[in-house]
Design an enzyme around this catalytic site. Structure first.
Site, PDB file in Angstrom:
ATOM      1  N   ASN A 112       0.717  -1.414  -0.219  1.00 51.83           N
ATOM      2  CA  ASN A 112       0.100   0.061   0.026  1.00 51.83           C
ATOM      3  C   ASN A 112       1.023   1.235   0.116  1.00 51.83           C
ATOM      4  O   ASN A 112       1.953   1.288   0.656  1.00 51.83           O
ATOM      5  CB  ASN A 112      -1.117   0.087   1.053  1.00 51.83           C
ATOM      6  CG  ASN A 112      -0.478   0.709   2.336  1.00 51.83           C
ATOM      7  OD1 ASN A 112      -0.440   1.812   2.543  1.00 51.83           O
ATOM      8  ND2 ASN A 112       0.239  -0.263   3.267  1.00 51.83           N
ATOM      9  N   PHE A 116      -1.693   7.838   4.327  1.00 55.60           N
ATOM     10  CA  PHE A 116      -2.535   8.639   5.161  1.00 55.60           C
ATOM     11  C   PHE A 116      -3.786   9.340   4.757  1.00 55.60           C
ATOM     12  O   PHE A 116      -4.076  10.395   5.243  1.00 55.60           O
ATOM     13  CB  PHE A 116      -1.806   9.680   6.298  1.00 55.60           C
ATOM     14  CG  PHE A 116      -0.841   9.235   7.219  1.00 55.60           C
ATOM     15  CD1 PHE A 116      -0.684   7.847   7.422  1.00 55.60           C
ATOM     16  CD2 PHE A 116       0.149   9.901   7.993  1.00 55.60           C
ATOM     17  CE1 PHE A 116       0.343   7.288   8.111  1.00 55.60           C
ATOM     18  CE2 PHE A 116       1.116   9.725   8.661  1.00 55.60           C
ATOM     19  CZ  PHE A 116       1.276   8.272   8.787  1.00 55.60           C
ATOM     20  N   SER A 174       5.304   5.071   8.683  1.00 54.31           N
ATOM     21  CA  SER A 174       4.643   4.891   7.465  1.00 54.31           C
ATOM     22  C   SER A 174       5.777   5.469   6.395  1.00 54.31           C
ATOM     23  O   SER A 174       6.159   6.203   6.493  1.00 54.31           O
ATOM     24  CB  SER A 174       3.373   5.556   7.402  1.00 54.31           C
ATOM     25  OG  SER A 174       3.037   5.806   5.915  1.00 54.31           O
ATOM     26  N   ASN A 176       4.671   6.042   3.482  1.00 49.90           N
ATOM     27  CA  ASN A 176       3.979   6.856   2.404  1.00 49.90           C
ATOM     28  C   ASN A 176       3.845   8.424   2.558  1.00 49.90           C
ATOM     29  O   ASN A 176       3.219   8.781   1.761  1.00 49.90           O
ATOM     30  CB  ASN A 176       2.799   6.136   2.098  1.00 49.90           C
ATOM     31  CG  ASN A 176       3.014   4.522   1.928  1.00 49.90           C
ATOM     32  OD1 ASN A 176       3.915   4.398   0.963  1.00 49.90           O
ATOM     33  ND2 ASN A 176       2.265   3.735   2.567  1.00 49.90           N
ATOM     34  N   THR A 177       4.203   8.785   3.566  1.00 46.31           N
ATOM     35  CA  THR A 177       4.446  10.079   3.904  1.00 46.31           C
ATOM     36  C   THR A 177       6.115  10.635   3.845  1.00 46.31           C
ATOM     37  O   THR A 177       6.577  10.118   4.679  1.00 46.31           O
ATOM     38  CB  THR A 177       3.732  10.702   4.977  1.00 46.31           C
ATOM     39  OG1 THR A 177       2.483  10.309   5.230  1.00 46.31           O
ATOM     40  CG2 THR A 177       4.021  12.177   5.254  1.00 46.31           C
ATOM     41  N   LYS A 215       5.588   3.417  17.337  1.00 44.86           N
ATOM     42  CA  LYS A 215       5.361   2.353  16.084  1.00 44.86           C
ATOM     43  C   LYS A 215       6.632   2.520  15.328  1.00 44.86           C
ATOM     44  O   LYS A 215       6.809   3.512  14.724  1.00 44.86           O
ATOM     45  CB  LYS A 215       4.147   2.371  15.492  1.00 44.86           C
ATOM     46  CG  LYS A 215       4.001   1.310  14.355  1.00 44.86           C
ATOM     47  CD  LYS A 215       2.610   1.100  13.945  1.00 44.86           C
ATOM     48  CE  LYS A 215       2.281   0.026  12.832  1.00 44.86           C
ATOM     49  NZ  LYS A 215       1.024  -0.343  12.395  1.00 44.86           N
ATOM     50  N   ASN A 244       5.572  -1.770  11.470  1.00 43.71           N
ATOM     51  CA  ASN A 244       4.769  -1.161  10.497  1.00 43.71           C
ATOM     52  C   ASN A 244       5.404  -1.817   8.868  1.00 43.71           C
ATOM     53  O   ASN A 244       5.926  -2.895   9.245  1.00 43.71           O
ATOM     54  CB  ASN A 244       5.214   0.391  10.017  1.00 43.71           C
ATOM     55  CG  ASN A 244       3.768   1.134   9.640  1.00 43.71           C
ATOM     56  OD1 ASN A 244       3.263   0.553   8.563  1.00 43.71           O
ATOM     57  ND2 ASN A 244       3.739   2.061  10.228  1.00 43.71           N
TER      58      ASN A 244
HETATM   59  C1  LIG Z   1      -3.696  -1.083   3.481  1.00 42.08           C
HETATM   60  C2  LIG Z   1      -2.964  -0.857   4.566  1.00 42.08           C
HETATM   61  C3  LIG Z   1      -3.044   0.389   5.217  1.00 42.08           C
HETATM   62  C4  LIG Z   1      -2.224   0.628   6.594  1.00 42.08           C
HETATM   63  N1  LIG Z   1      -2.497   1.842   7.217  1.00 42.08           N
HETATM   64  C5  LIG Z   1      -1.633   2.000   8.378  1.00 42.08           C
HETATM   65  C6  LIG Z   1      -1.867   3.255   8.988  1.00 42.08           C
HETATM   66  O1  LIG Z   1      -2.665   4.232   8.675  1.00 42.08           O
HETATM   67  N2  LIG Z   1      -0.988   3.370  10.039  1.00 42.08           N
HETATM   68  C7  LIG Z   1      -0.232   2.382  10.827  1.00 42.08           C
HETATM   69  O2  LIG Z   1       0.595   2.635  11.679  1.00 42.08           O
HETATM   70  N3  LIG Z   1       0.007   1.379   9.977  1.00 42.08           N
HETATM   71  C8  LIG Z   1      -0.768   1.030   8.949  1.00 42.08           C
HETATM   72  N4  LIG Z   1      -0.677  -0.294   8.214  1.00 42.08           N
HETATM   73  C9  LIG Z   1       0.318  -1.097   8.829  1.00 42.08           C
HETATM   74  C10 LIG Z   1      -0.448  -2.158   9.762  1.00 42.08           C
HETATM   75  O3  LIG Z   1      -1.056  -1.295  10.709  1.00 42.08           O
HETATM   76  C11 LIG Z   1       0.680  -3.268  10.116  1.00 42.08           C
HETATM   77  O4  LIG Z   1       1.711  -2.708  10.951  1.00 42.08           O
HETATM   78  C12 LIG Z   1       1.456  -3.885   8.983  1.00 42.08           C
HETATM   79  O5  LIG Z   1       0.331  -4.132   7.658  1.00 42.08           O
HETATM   80  C13 LIG Z   1       1.998  -5.176   9.336  1.00 42.08           C
HETATM   81  O6  LIG Z   1       0.720  -6.126   9.806  1.00 42.08           O
HETATM   82  P1  LIG Z   1       0.195  -7.271   8.681  1.00 42.08           P
HETATM   83  O7  LIG Z   1       1.317  -7.956   8.003  1.00 42.08           O
HETATM   84  O8  LIG Z   1      -0.667  -8.163   9.222  1.00 42.08           O
HETATM   85  O9  LIG Z   1      -0.898  -6.372   7.598  1.00 42.08           O
HETATM   86  C14 LIG Z   1      -1.596  -0.397   7.048  1.00 42.08           C
HETATM   87  C15 LIG Z   1      -1.434  -1.773   6.579  1.00 42.08           C
HETATM   88  C16 LIG Z   1      -2.061  -1.741   5.375  1.00 42.08           C
HETATM   89  C17 LIG Z   1      -1.962  -3.324   4.645  1.00 42.08           C
END
Ligand SMILES: Cc1cc2nc3c(=O)[nH]c(=O)nc-3n(C[C@H](O)[C@H](O)[C@H](O)COP(=O)(O)O)c2cc1C
Length: 365
Positions: A112, A116, A174, A176-177, A215, A244
């Protein structure tokens, strides 16, 4: 249970046929409007106490799934031990242009670059202020992309959300910022945590003591991790989330074309790196604060591996995309089975039991 299985069997093929972002919007709507049954109360052996909070079970929904707090009650009803909403930014912002969410089906991964997208503090606060209390709801906070003073955004959000937050997650990881992850560097992190914790103290009179977690990205170098944990300890942070998404692309990925998309990779291909970083964090924290493990949890076995690497609690997101909402019950049943096999009456003795061994292995490629 049978109903949830049916829900997954009908919805998963349907969701897979949709564009991933449309599928996510649809899933949030379905959670809100389909009357799913409340899961049965958790077995007491699954209870975890961390950051001064009593979690009914250690399985949480990671940030990003319910960015704008639209499905908190249904998610709690499904049996998650806690929900982390956000990332929330002060002002609403659209995020990056679409497409910005990609499913790597044969790798069971997700990339992704949402950037934000947030409804902003006012909309999220209004929803959270309306809820009857009960259930642990953490708030993951981030800076607006165009903020002149990013740290001021975090401080502001602590002040705004303290009355409704079970805990805060300061998200500086993140990818992406642009530039956000620089806040993980020693000097900036020291400044950020000093100001955030100062804000927490200022509002504690009306909001009580709200735990603050940090985080981090799984892509930190070990020397950056030394600094980050040292600074977190110095400021007596309440906990850390590791972590993350990664900007790395493991060599074993099968979906080579999709793997070229810019953004953070999550799900199964993240598991080894994230679990290694979790163990590295655990040995550095030396028990001074608890950790939440995230990255590639999609079964009882992967949740247990996170705990043995050092997690008191785990979070998941991508696993739900591939397995559906039945996953949370499946993991809890597997945790109980593991406790029974080991003749244990709590999860506590598992935490970190493999951390030293994991940190001695060769680095995950
Ligand atoms: C589509 C998507 C959006 C995410 N948005 C955020 C976010 O807004 N803030 C954040 O701290 N992590 C975000 N994450 C990261 C997740 O919270 C998590 O740390 C990461 O995906 C690893 O866990 P997973 O393998 O179970 O997905 C996002 C992950 C995905 C897949």
């Amino acid at each position: 249970m049978a109903l949830i299985g049916l829900f997954d069997r009908i919805s998963l093929p349907l969701l897979r046929a949709l564009d991933p972002e449309d599928a996510h919007a649809f899933a949030i709507k379905a959670l809100r409007y389909v009357p799913l049954p409340r899961s049965s109360p958790d077995d007491k052996r699954l209870a975890v106490r961390a950051f001064g909070l009593n979690f009914p079970n250690p399985i949480g929904i990671a940030a990003g799934f319910d960015k704008n707090a639209q499905a908190v009650e249904p998610l709690l009803r499904l049996g998650f031990g806690f929900i982390e909403v956000g990332t929330v930014t002060p002002r609403p912002q659209a995020g990056n242009p679409r497409p910005r969410l990609f499913r790597l089906d044969s790798d069971r991964g997700v990339i992704n670059r949402l950037g934000f997208n947030s409804a902003g503090e006012a909309a999220v606060l209004a929803r959270l202020a309306m809820r009857a209390s009960g259930g642990i709801v953490g708030i993951n906070i981030g800076a607006n992309r165009d903020a002149a003073d990013r740290i001021a955004d975090y401080v502001h959000l602590i002040e705004v959300f303290a009355p409704v937050a079970s805990y805060f997650t300061v998200n500086v990881s993140s990818p992406n910022t642009p530039g956000l992850r620089d806040l993980q560097q020693a000097k900036a992190l020291d400044d950020l945590l000093a100001r955030v914790l100062d804000a927490r103290e200022r509002v504690s009179g009306r909001a009580g003591h709200t735990p603050v977690l940090l985080k981090i990205a799984p892509d930190l170098t070990l020397s950056d991790l030394d600094d980050a944990v040292g600074i977190a300890r110095k400021h007596r942070i309440d906990g850390m989330i590791v972590g993350n998404t990664t900007i790395g692309r493991p060599s074993a990925l099968r979906e080579r074309e999709k793997a070229k998309e810019v953004g953070g990779l999550s799900g199964r291909p993240l598991f080894r790196l994230a679990t290694r970083m979790l163990a590295e964090t655990f040995v550095r924290a030396e028990g001074t604060f608890p950790l939440i493990g995230a990255g590639g949890v999609d079964s009882g076995a992967t949740a247990i591996a996170k705990m043995k690497a050092g997690a008191a609690l785990v979070q998941l997101y991508s696993g739900l995309v591939f397995q559906g909402i039945g996953l949370v019950a499946e993991i809890k049943a597997d945790l109980l089975a593991a406790l029974r096999r080991g003749h244990r009456d709590s999860l506590a003795s598992m935490i970190g039991s493999d951390a030293a061994n994991i940190t001695a292995e060769s680095w995950p490629s």
